[in-house]
Scaffold this motif. Structure first.
Motif, PDB file in Angstrom:
ATOM      1  N   GLN A 161      -3.979  -5.100  -7.245  1.00 40.19           N
ATOM      2  CA  GLN A 161      -3.512  -3.842  -6.656  1.00 40.19           C
ATOM      3  C   GLN A 161      -3.682  -2.688  -7.655  1.00 40.19           C
ATOM      4  O   GLN A 161      -4.151  -1.609  -7.304  1.00 40.19           O
ATOM      5  CB  GLN A 161      -2.050  -3.998  -6.248  1.00 40.19           C
ATOM      6  CG  GLN A 161      -1.454  -2.827  -5.545  1.00 40.19           C
ATOM      7  CD  GLN A 161      -1.902  -2.735  -4.116  1.00 40.19           C
ATOM      8  OE1 GLN A 161      -2.817  -2.000  -3.833  1.00 40.19           O
ATOM      9  NE2 GLN A 161      -1.258  -3.457  -3.231  1.00 40.19           N
ATOM     10  N   ARG A 221      -6.907   1.222  -0.262  1.00 41.12           N
ATOM     11  CA  ARG A 221      -5.892   0.175  -0.422  1.00 41.12           C
ATOM     12  C   ARG A 221      -5.072   0.153   0.854  1.00 41.12           C
ATOM     13  O   ARG A 221      -4.766   1.211   1.429  1.00 41.12           O
ATOM     14  CB  ARG A 221      -4.973   0.477  -1.610  1.00 41.12           C
ATOM     15  CG  ARG A 221      -5.666   0.377  -2.941  1.00 41.12           C
ATOM     16  CD  ARG A 221      -4.718   0.545  -4.094  1.00 41.12           C
ATOM     17  NE  ARG A 221      -3.899   1.741  -3.940  1.00 41.12           N
ATOM     18  CZ  ARG A 221      -2.858   2.034  -4.719  1.00 41.12           C
ATOM     19  NH1 ARG A 221      -2.515   1.229  -5.684  1.00 41.12           N
ATOM     20  NH2 ARG A 221      -2.181   3.132  -4.530  1.00 41.12           N
ATOM     21  N   ALA A 264      -5.844  -6.673  -1.785  1.00 41.35           N
ATOM     22  CA  ALA A 264      -5.130  -5.395  -1.731  1.00 41.35           C
ATOM     23  C   ALA A 264      -5.866  -4.306  -0.969  1.00 41.35           C
ATOM     24  O   ALA A 264      -5.262  -3.320  -0.592  1.00 41.35           O
ATOM     25  CB  ALA A 264      -4.859  -4.903  -3.157  1.00 41.35           C
ATOM     26  N   GLY A 265      -7.148  -4.478  -0.779  1.00 37.80           N
ATOM     27  CA  GLY A 265      -7.927  -3.394  -0.195  1.00 37.80           C
ATOM     28  C   GLY A 265      -8.633  -3.782   1.081  1.00 37.80           C
ATOM     29  O   GLY A 265      -8.583  -4.919   1.530  1.00 37.80           O
TER      30      GLY A 265
END
Length: 115
Positions: free
Chosen positions: A8, A74, A106-107
């Motif tokens: 992250q 994100r 996270a993305g």
């Protein structure tokens, strides 16, 4: 610090580095998320937009390759989980969501097409 937390943070650094300008700096150049396609949308503070390109054969003028525009963000920076009803305004153009490709951590890479 766990793997997800490190991912992250690293993704955040990358996106901040290559992000489009914020709405406070350049309202026309910023990226806006239109939940259910409703304007004016929410300005995304951090989003990487890459416009489409088409390579053309110089001999025939025919397109030989192309790619759709994409938006890299994100998940925590989006106002909602992406759906096909949402729209994105980037560099003054309106796009619909063609595909959503999470990176598993996270993305997300969102494949766009002109609306």
């Amino acid at each position: 610090m766990g793997w997800a937390s490190m991912a992250q943070r690293m993704l955040g650094v990358s996106i901040r580095t290559f992000s489009e300008p914020s709405a406070a700096i350049d309202p026309d150049g910023a990226v806006y998320w239109l939940t259910d396609g409703v304007s004016p949308g929410v300005a995304l503070a951090q989003a990487v937009f890459d416009s489409a390109h088409v390579a053309v054969d110089p001999e025939t003028g025919a397109p030989v390759s192309s790619s759709n525009p994409v938006l890299g963000v994100r998940l925590i920076d989006l106002p909602n989980k992406p759906t096909s009803r949402d729209r994105v305004r980037a560099r003054g153009e309106l796009y619909s969501i063609n595909d959503v490709q999470p990176d598993g951590v996270a993305g997300v890479t969102i494949i766009l097409r002109k609306a």
